[in-house]
Design a protein around this motif. Structure first.
Motif, PDB file in Angstrom:
ATOM      1  N   GLY A 104       0.831  -1.197   0.000  1.00  0.00           N
ATOM      2  CA  GLY A 104       0.000   0.000   0.000  1.00  0.00           C
ATOM      3  C   GLY A 104       0.867   1.248   0.000  1.00  0.00           C
ATOM      4  N   GLY A 105       0.298   2.372   0.406  1.00  0.00           N
ATOM      5  CA  GLY A 105       1.032   3.630   0.401  1.00  0.00           C
ATOM      6  C   GLY A 105       1.918   3.790   1.617  1.00  0.00           C
ATOM      7  N   THR A 106       2.871   4.715   1.528  1.00  0.00           N
ATOM      8  CA  THR A 106       3.726   5.013   2.685  1.00  0.00           C
ATOM      9  C   THR A 106       2.939   5.908   3.651  1.00  0.00           C
ATOM     10  OG1 THR A 106       4.747   6.959   1.662  1.00  0.00           O
ATOM     11  CG2 THR A 106       5.800   4.834   1.252  1.00  0.00           C
TER      12      THR A 106
ATOM     13  N   GLY B 129       1.919  11.723   3.407  1.00  0.00           N
ATOM     14  CA  GLY B 129       1.250  12.167   2.194  1.00  0.00           C
ATOM     15  C   GLY B 129       2.228  12.815   1.229  1.00  0.00           C
TER      16      GLY B 129
ATOM     17  N   ASN C 191       1.771   4.310  -4.035  1.00  0.00           N
ATOM     18  CA  ASN C 191       0.587   3.819  -3.325  1.00  0.00           C
ATOM     19  C   ASN C 191       0.419   2.308  -3.448  1.00  0.00           C
ATOM     20  OD1 ASN C 191      -0.394   3.520  -5.908  1.00  0.00           O
ATOM     21  ND2 ASN C 191      -2.034   5.019  -5.724  1.00  0.00           N
ATOM     22  N   SER C 192       1.318   1.653  -4.199  1.00  0.00           N
ATOM     23  CA  SER C 192       1.280   0.200  -4.332  1.00  0.00           C
ATOM     24  C   SER C 192       2.615  -0.275  -4.883  1.00  0.00           C
ATOM     25  CB  SER C 192       0.138  -0.240  -5.256  1.00  0.00           C
ATOM     26  OG  SER C 192       0.347   0.261  -6.565  1.00  0.00           O
TER      27      SER C 192
ATOM     28  N   SER D 185       3.114  11.606  -8.903  1.00  0.00           N
ATOM     29  CA  SER D 185       2.091  11.284  -7.909  1.00  0.00           C
ATOM     30  C   SER D 185       2.368   9.902  -7.334  1.00  0.00           C
ATOM     31  CB  SER D 185       0.685  11.322  -8.522  1.00  0.00           C
ATOM     32  OG  SER D 185       0.486  10.196  -9.356  1.00  0.00           O
ATOM     33  N   SER D 186       1.700   9.585  -6.247  1.00  0.00           N
ATOM     34  CA  SER D 186       1.852   8.256  -5.642  1.00  0.00           C
ATOM     35  C   SER D 186       1.345   7.156  -6.551  1.00  0.00           C
ATOM     36  CB  SER D 186       1.097   8.201  -4.306  1.00  0.00           C
ATOM     37  OG  SER D 186       1.717   9.027  -3.358  1.00  0.00           O
ATOM     38  N   SER D 187       0.391   7.497  -7.420  1.00  0.00           N
ATOM     39  CA  SER D 187      -0.185   6.495  -8.318  1.00  0.00           C
ATOM     40  C   SER D 187       0.538   6.399  -9.660  1.00  0.00           C
ATOM     41  CB  SER D 187      -1.666   6.800  -8.550  1.00  0.00           C
ATOM     42  OG  SER D 187      -1.821   8.079  -9.135  1.00  0.00           O
TER      43      SER D 187
END
Length: 195
Positions: free
Chosen positions: A30-32, A35, A40-41, A117-119
């Motif tokens: 999952g994410g750290t 923020g 995120n994965s 971005s995280s994604s």
């Protein structure tokens, strides 16, 4: 034995943390926790390793590979995936040793934010290890965090394998004579050479 792969799905495998650096790489799915930084994965599967940068600014974390004997492989290649999202991202280095870890030379480096971005998709890197064929090598993944918590860099999907090059080419169509088959059952004969 090659191909070798490690995706950190059940731990860190035969890799080891450095007991004399500033921090250990963390395993996560999952994410750290913070923020605006980190993925995120995972790149592949569910788990990956990352540098937790909260209250851990401008510090170094090393991860050591086992030794790899490249004497039985002609075109070895090292590949891995990385994710570097965060406005204060630090530096990720890949270093190599041919003397059992006594000293290392840098073979790849990336500094600063790469993903937006995280994604964002992970980046994959492939490094030619053919200069080290016939030697026993050890790799070091060196993460240096940046000046704030937005410096969670991540790695995943590590492999070492024999790289097979696409060096064949068709030099002639020998049958049919005009170069075009007239039916789906007609015999076609081509001449292929290795470049």
């Amino acid at each position: 034995t090659f191909p070798y792969s490690e995706g950190f799905e059940s731990g860190i495998g035969s890799w080891s943390q450095d007991g004399s650096d500033d921090f250990d790489w963390s395993r996560n799915n999952g994410g750290t926790p913070s923020g605006n930084t980190g993925p995120n994965s995972a790149s592949n599967g569910n788990w990956y390793l990352y540098t937790e940068a909260s209250s851990n600014f401008n510090n170094t974390g090393n991860l050591f590979s086992p030794c790899f004997d490249l004497s039985g492989i002609s075109n070895p290649e090292f590949s891995f995936s990385y994710h570097m999202y965060g406005s204060n991202m630090g530096t990720l280095n890949i270093d190599i040793s041919t003397n059992g870890g006594s000293s290392y030379n840098n073979i790849w480096s990336q500094t600063g934010q790469v993903q937006t971005s995280s994604s964002s998709s992970w980046n994959q890197v492939s490094i030619d290890l053919s200069p080290y064929t016939g030697q026993t090598i050890k790799l070091r993944i060196n993460g240096v965090t940046g000046p704030s918590y937005r410096s969670d860099m991540a790695i995943d999907d590590i492999s070492i394998y024999e790289q097979y090059y696409n060096d064949l080419s068709v030099t002639a169509i020998e049958k049919p004579i005009n170069g075009a088959a007239t039916s789906s059952s007609q015999e076609i004969k081509v001449k292929i050479v290795e470049s």
